[in-house]
Design a protein around this motif. Structure first.
Motif, PDB file in Angstrom:
ATOM      1  N   LEU A  82      -0.873   5.253  14.590  1.00 21.82           N
ATOM      2  CA  LEU A  82      -2.173   4.682  14.160  1.00 21.82           C
ATOM      3  C   LEU A  82      -2.590   3.036  14.404  1.00 21.82           C
ATOM      4  N   LEU A  83      -1.278   2.480  14.166  1.00 24.96           N
ATOM      5  CA  LEU A  83      -1.388   0.875  13.995  1.00 24.96           C
ATOM      6  C   LEU A  83      -1.434   0.366  15.638  1.00 24.96           C
ATOM      7  N   THR A  84      -1.172   1.318  16.703  1.00 26.82           N
ATOM      8  CA  THR A  84      -1.276   0.897  17.963  1.00 26.82           C
ATOM      9  C   THR A  84      -2.706   0.859  18.457  1.00 26.82           C
ATOM     10  N   VAL A  85      -3.508   1.238  17.548  1.00 23.43           N
ATOM     11  CA  VAL A  85      -4.994   1.088  18.077  1.00 23.43           C
ATOM     12  C   VAL A  85      -5.937   0.613  16.928  1.00 23.43           C
ATOM     13  N   VAL A  86      -5.440   0.329  15.576  1.00 28.41           N
ATOM     14  CA  VAL A  86      -6.189  -0.073  14.572  1.00 28.41           C
ATOM     15  C   VAL A  86      -5.587  -1.100  13.856  1.00 28.41           C
ATOM     16  N   GLU A  87      -6.222  -1.584  13.008  1.00 29.26           N
ATOM     17  CA  GLU A  87      -5.489  -2.812  12.166  1.00 29.26           C
ATOM     18  C   GLU A  87      -5.114  -2.293  10.949  1.00 29.26           C
ATOM     19  N   GLU A  88      -4.253  -2.749  10.144  1.00 25.64           N
ATOM     20  CA  GLU A  88      -3.691  -2.184   8.653  1.00 25.64           C
ATOM     21  C   GLU A  88      -4.718  -2.335   7.690  1.00 25.64           C
ATOM     22  N   ARG A  89      -6.099  -2.601   8.018  1.00 24.21           N
ATOM     23  CA  ARG A  89      -7.205  -2.660   6.821  1.00 24.21           C
ATOM     24  C   ARG A  89      -8.014  -1.380   7.241  1.00 24.21           C
ATOM     25  N   HIS A  90      -7.630  -0.686   8.280  1.00 24.54           N
ATOM     26  CA  HIS A  90      -8.334   0.522   8.399  1.00 24.54           C
ATOM     27  C   HIS A  90      -8.150   1.700   7.342  1.00 24.54           C
ATOM     28  N   PRO A  91      -9.256   2.332   7.249  1.00 25.44           N
ATOM     29  CA  PRO A  91      -9.221   3.254   6.031  1.00 25.44           C
ATOM     30  C   PRO A  91      -8.083   4.433   6.148  1.00 25.44           C
ATOM     31  N   ASN A  92      -7.895   4.789   7.255  1.00 29.16           N
ATOM     32  CA  ASN A  92      -7.009   5.702   7.616  1.00 29.16           C
ATOM     33  C   ASN A  92      -5.506   5.340   7.435  1.00 29.16           C
ATOM     34  N   VAL A  93      -5.278   3.946   7.773  1.00 26.87           N
ATOM     35  CA  VAL A  93      -3.796   3.298   7.330  1.00 26.87           C
ATOM     36  C   VAL A  93      -3.940   3.245   5.821  1.00 26.87           C
ATOM     37  N   THR A  94      -4.655   2.859   5.190  1.00 26.88           N
ATOM     38  CA  THR A  94      -4.689   2.786   3.651  1.00 26.88           C
ATOM     39  C   THR A  94      -4.321   4.117   2.950  1.00 26.88           C
ATOM     40  N   GLU A  95      -5.049   5.195   3.412  1.00 20.90           N
ATOM     41  CA  GLU A  95      -4.556   6.619   2.948  1.00 20.90           C
ATOM     42  C   GLU A  95      -3.215   6.870   3.353  1.00 20.90           C
ATOM     43  N   ILE A  96      -2.714   6.793   4.469  1.00 24.66           N
ATOM     44  CA  ILE A  96      -1.373   6.994   4.615  1.00 24.66           C
ATOM     45  C   ILE A  96      -0.367   6.192   3.781  1.00 24.66           C
ATOM     46  N   ASP A  97      -0.787   4.765   3.693  1.00 24.85           N
ATOM     47  CA  ASP A  97      -0.072   4.202   2.610  1.00 24.85           C
ATOM     48  C   ASP A  97       0.080   4.620   1.356  1.00 24.85           C
ATOM     49  N   SER A  98      -0.841   5.197   0.848  1.00 25.34           N
ATOM     50  CA  SER A  98      -0.959   5.882  -0.492  1.00 25.34           C
ATOM     51  C   SER A  98      -0.120   7.020  -0.664  1.00 25.34           C
ATOM     52  N   GLN A  99      -0.138   7.736   0.440  1.00 25.73           N
ATOM     53  CA  GLN A  99       0.805   8.543   0.374  1.00 25.73           C
ATOM     54  C   GLN A  99       2.470   8.642   0.691  1.00 25.73           C
ATOM     55  N   ILE A 100       2.617   7.454   1.397  1.00 29.61           N
ATOM     56  CA  ILE A 100       3.884   6.980   1.497  1.00 29.61           C
ATOM     57  C   ILE A 100       4.470   6.483   0.243  1.00 29.61           C
ATOM     58  N   ASP A 101       3.609   5.846  -0.527  1.00 33.36           N
ATOM     59  CA  ASP A 101       4.101   5.351  -1.991  1.00 33.36           C
ATOM     60  C   ASP A 101       4.475   6.546  -2.903  1.00 33.36           C
ATOM     61  N   LYS A 102       3.708   7.637  -3.024  1.00 33.31           N
ATOM     62  CA  LYS A 102       3.926   8.672  -3.579  1.00 33.31           C
ATOM     63  C   LYS A 102       5.288   9.403  -3.411  1.00 33.31           C
ATOM     64  N   ILE A 103       5.542   9.401  -2.023  1.00 30.65           N
ATOM     65  CA  ILE A 103       6.662  10.231  -1.415  1.00 30.65           C
ATOM     66  C   ILE A 103       7.917   9.335  -1.990  1.00 30.65           C
ATOM     67  N   ARG A 104       7.821   7.735  -1.778  1.00 29.05           N
ATOM     68  CA  ARG A 104       8.841   7.098  -2.199  1.00 29.05           C
ATOM     69  C   ARG A 104       9.276   7.246  -3.630  1.00 29.05           C
ATOM     70  N   GLU A 105       8.433   7.359  -4.490  1.00 30.95           N
ATOM     71  CA  GLU A 105       8.773   7.691  -5.840  1.00 30.95           C
ATOM     72  C   GLU A 105       9.334   8.745  -6.242  1.00 30.95           C
ATOM     73  N   ASN A 106       9.048   9.749  -5.529  1.00 29.64           N
ATOM     74  CA  ASN A 106       9.544  11.038  -5.651  1.00 29.64           C
ATOM     75  C   ASN A 106      11.129  11.110  -5.128  1.00 29.64           C
TER      76      ASN A 106
END
Length: 818
Positions: free
Chosen positions: A390-414
């Motif tokens: 996704l970052l190849t075509v959009v910036e980090e502030r894109h809503p889709n990137v933010t959504e993936i980041d939140s999912q990654i944070d949850k997986i890291r905790e587990n």
């Protein structure tokens, strides 16, 4: 009086039904105009198609698969409120410049080839007989159009492209040229080299001497930007995961090759991302093997030296079982330490990295068989790869990137929680195995010292050897996994044929026919709507209240005495029809007085008066024509008599009755000229002497025709109405304004006038008329002025008159005279 504002609401009648036949006949007359406009439209469209470069749409389709593992689907709560087929990231990737660059590496798009033609731009692409190979490692400039002219089979000349008039239509792109390479002769496969240019031309097919073509060198960055913008990607439907990849191209083959190369590059990119895990695993194993291999060689050398120095061949078989148990326990401890090392390395990796975890090594690949941790790591890697894509075509502030980041944070905790539990369990297991190893070591210490030392070295050697073999096995497994990797996605349909989208030829020809018909029709409708003049009998009957008594055709003769001098003309026949209608009006009168007036000057009232009097005289009626228009006398001029003595002279007692009644050269027709223009015409006509003069004419003449001033301009005409038996109101086609009829309608509606009848004058042959084909309302019948045809023959015309050509063009142009 005419120009004043009058309330016309009381003149409005009930709404009449639209006469379809009237409008069909009225506008069908202009079929030559429609035909010419349609023909011009077709010619314009034909030329447009001939000189326009066609554009084609080429389409391919690719299937995007979503093969997440069951544990990943269970743990992934991001799709609870959204569909599982989110293709936005893939669509953005298809339109990215990185993927366009990968696709263009497979194609030869940095040079465009064009045929030498003056009609339109024709790109040759793969049909080009030459190929220009550009050295992009050299600082190459982007060039404009270069003309290649064959000198002979092996040589050619490069020059500036020849410009012509049609290049304005073709609109070929142009740019800077390296003047150092122009107007020189080169050979094929010869390197063309300057400070700004470096390329060579290869001949693919034979070319004749004098043959020409053009080529243009493009900057790769410009090509990447252009083709990245030209791609359009959309889902084929809302429920599937098939994407349609399309682009618009002037060359079908070129667009086809790019779409196919782009889809292949997407599969390569997807496979490359999948292989990244295997590549990271192989890299990790190779690093570990390098370390283990060194230590294994060192232990092997020590063991060999010890055996040589102590002349040892074998170890006592009595202690063989104890030694085997010790080796197994040490191997188990080694594996446990390897797992602990992996857990701690993974924990440190997750702490150090930000959001990109695509390089993490999966537990299953290093022999860690915990399924739950494997599922969490697989989900983390999948999300990380999606984030990178996704970052190849959009910036980090894109809503889709933010959504993936939140999912990654949850997986890291587990994962952290799971690693802590695994580390604790593994350390407990290691402590138990270490205790058993101590027990067996104590038992093994009873061996002799030399054999005990050898056994310790041999045990260390076997430990390193087993670890090395284990790493070799895992390296082979990772290599097999990488070799067996295939892309989850697949191409459904390659682009093959293109569909013409511009110009749409059938649609354009249809528009040419439609516009060729409706534009002139709209112009005519607008012209007729804005035209306030009376143009035909339908308009006249809709605009006037008084009855229409007859119509008079437009005279094309040079004389005004049409009835007397051209009795066989069709205009004369129309006066005879008017005469017949007048016979039935005031028939009880011994001497009939007919008053002729109009709205304004120029409508033909004097012409009507003169020829009506002549028609009545030719019928045997003794007729006198009185010129009551004392302001602008014209009768004497038309008849050819002097106007020095006339009615005005008689009314001021300067002439006798016998002096002003002048016989004409036509039988039964007499004329009373208007006389000199008096200063007070209205007052003269109000004298009792005027009444006595008219009464004196009753005994001598059967018909008295009075030519009066326009009713809408002067007041004396209203005073003269008391002397008349029949009043004719003259209306001229394409001259009388509709507003002029408001006054006569007002007078008629208020019963201020009586015995008024309309006469439609100046009706043109083939003009905007509508033939009623029957009787008018009122008295008499309507005689329409028809053009001469096979039915009328030469009966109404003199044989000496030349035949007149068709005047449809003149009649059409006359419509535009406002």
């Amino acid at each position: 009086m005419i120009d004043g504002k009058i309330d016309i609401s009381k003149f409005e009648e009930d709404v009449k039904p639209i006469d379809i036949k009237y409008y069909l006949i009225k506008y069908f007359r202009y079929w030559p105009l429609y035909a010419v406009c349609i023909f011009l439209g077709l010619i314009i469209v034909f030329l447009f198609h001939r000189y326009t470069v066609e554009e084609y749409e080429v389409r391919g389709s690719i299937l995007i698969k979503r093969n997440a593992s069951p544990e990943v689907r269970i743990l992934d709560r991001s799709n609870i409120f959204s569909g599982g087929n989110n293709l936005e990231n893939d669509i953005l990737l298809f339109t990215s410049k990185n993927l366009a660059a990968e696709a263009l590496k497979k194609l030869h798009f940095d040079v465009s080839y064009f045929a030498a033609t003056n009609i339109k731009e024709i790109e040759l692409y793969d049909k080009s007989p030459i190929k220009v190979e550009v050295d992009w490692d050299f600082p190459q400039m982007e060039t404009g159009m270069i003309m290649l002219t064959m000198i002979n089979e092996e040589q050619f000349r490069l020059s500036r492209e020849e410009k012509s008039f049609f290049d304005l239509i073709a609109a070929k792109a142009n740019g800077p040229l390296d003047e150092d390479i122009l107007d020189k002769i080169y050979g094929f496969d010869e390197e063309i080299y300057t400070t700004r240019t470096k390329f060579k031309v290869t001949k693919l097919r034979p070319m004749k001497a004098g043959e020409k073509l053009s080529f243009m060198i493009h900057n790769p960055a410009t090509i990447i930007d252009e083709y990245a913008r030209s791609i359009s990607v959309r889902p084929l439907n809302s429920y599937g995961t098939v994407l349609q990849v399309s682009m618009v191209s002037t060359v079908v083959e070129k667009g086809r090759d790019y779409v196919n190369a782009l889809m292949d590059s997407y599969l390569d990119y997807d496979l490359k991302e999948k292989n990244r895990i295997s590549e990271n695993t192989l890299k990790f194993i190779d690093e570990q093997m390098y370390i283990v291999e060194d230590s294994l060689r060192e232990v092997e050398r020590r063991m060999l030296n010890f055996k040589v120095e102590n002349k040892l061949l074998d170890v006592n078989s009595e202690f063989g079982g104890v030694l085997g148990n010790i080796q197994n326990l040490e191997e188990t401890i080694q594996n446990i330490e390897f797992e602990l090392g992996y857990y701690k390395t993974l924990q440190a990796y997750l702490l150090e990295k930000g959001k990109d975890y695509s390089d993490v090594v999966a537990p299953s690949l290093v022999g860690v068989g915990d399924s739950f941790l494997n599922g969490l790591i697989a989900q983390l890697i999948t999300l990380s790869l999606d984030r990178r894509k996704l970052l190849t075509v959009v910036e980090e502030r894109h809503p889709n990137v933010t959504e993936i980041d939140s999912q990654i944070d949850k997986i890291r905790e587990n994962i952290f929680e799971n690693i802590n539990n695994l580390v604790s369990n593994t350390e407990n297991r290691k402590a138990q195995v270490s205790q058993k190893l101590q027990d067996y070591t104590a038992e093994f210490s009873k061996l002799p010292q030399a054999e005990s030392n050898y056994t310790n070295i041999f045990r260390e050697y076997r430990l390193r050897e087993n670890l090395y073999n284990y790493l070799l096995e895992k390296r082979a497994e990772a290599g097999i996994a990488k070799a067996s990797n295939v892309s989850d996605n697949s191409i459904v349909d390659y682009a093959r044929r293109g569909s013409l989208i511009f110009p749409k030829k059938s649609q354009n020809y249809g528009m040419a026919v439609g516009l060729g018909f409706f534009i002139p029709l709209a112009f005519l409708l607008g012209f007729h709507y804005l035209n306030n003049r009376i143009m035909d009998q339908i308009q006249l009957k809709n605009s006037i209240r008084i009855p229409l008594l007859g119509t008079i055709g437009l005279s094309t003769k040079e004389t005004n005495m049409i009835v007397a001098e051209h009795p066989k003309s069709m205009v004369s026949e129309s006066f005879r029809s008017l005469r017949s209608a007048l016979f039935y009006l005031a028939s009880e009168k011994k001497s009939k007085r007919i008053l002729v007036t109009s709205s304004v000057s120029g409508e033909g009232k004097t012409f009507i008066s003169l020829n009506l009097a002549a028609a009545l005289a030719l019928s045997g009626k003794k007729t006198v024509l009185i010129g009551l228009d004392l302001r602008r006398p014209k009768i004497s001029e038309y008849v050819g008599v002097k106007n020095k003595v006339g009615l005005s002279s008689y009314l001021v007692d300067k002439a006798t009755r016998e002096e002003i009644i002048i016989p004409t050269k036509y039988d039964n027709m007499y004329i009373v000229p208007s006389g000199p223009v008096p200063p007070n015409p209205a007052e003269l006509l109000l004298k009792d002497k005027m009444k006595d003069f008219l009464d004196s004419l009753n005994d001598e003449f059967e018909v008295v025709v009075m030519d009066t001033p326009p009713l809408g301009l002067v007041s004396e005409t209203m005073d003269l109405l008391r002397f008349s038996d029949v009043n004719l109101y003259i209306i001229r086609q394409d001259y009388t304004h509709k507003k002029y009829l408001l006054m006569i309608n007002d007078l008629y509606a208020n019963d201020q006038i009586r015995n008024f009848y309309a006469v439609f004058n100046g009706l043109k042959a083939g003009g905007d008329i509508y033939d009623f084909g029957g009787y008018n309302y009122g008295y008499g019948y309507n005689y329409s002025y028809m053009r001469k045809s096979k039915y009328t023959g030469n009966y109404y015309e003199d044989d000496s008159d030349p035949k007149r050509p068709s005047q449809w063009l003149d009649k059409f142009l006359s419509w535009f005279r406002v």
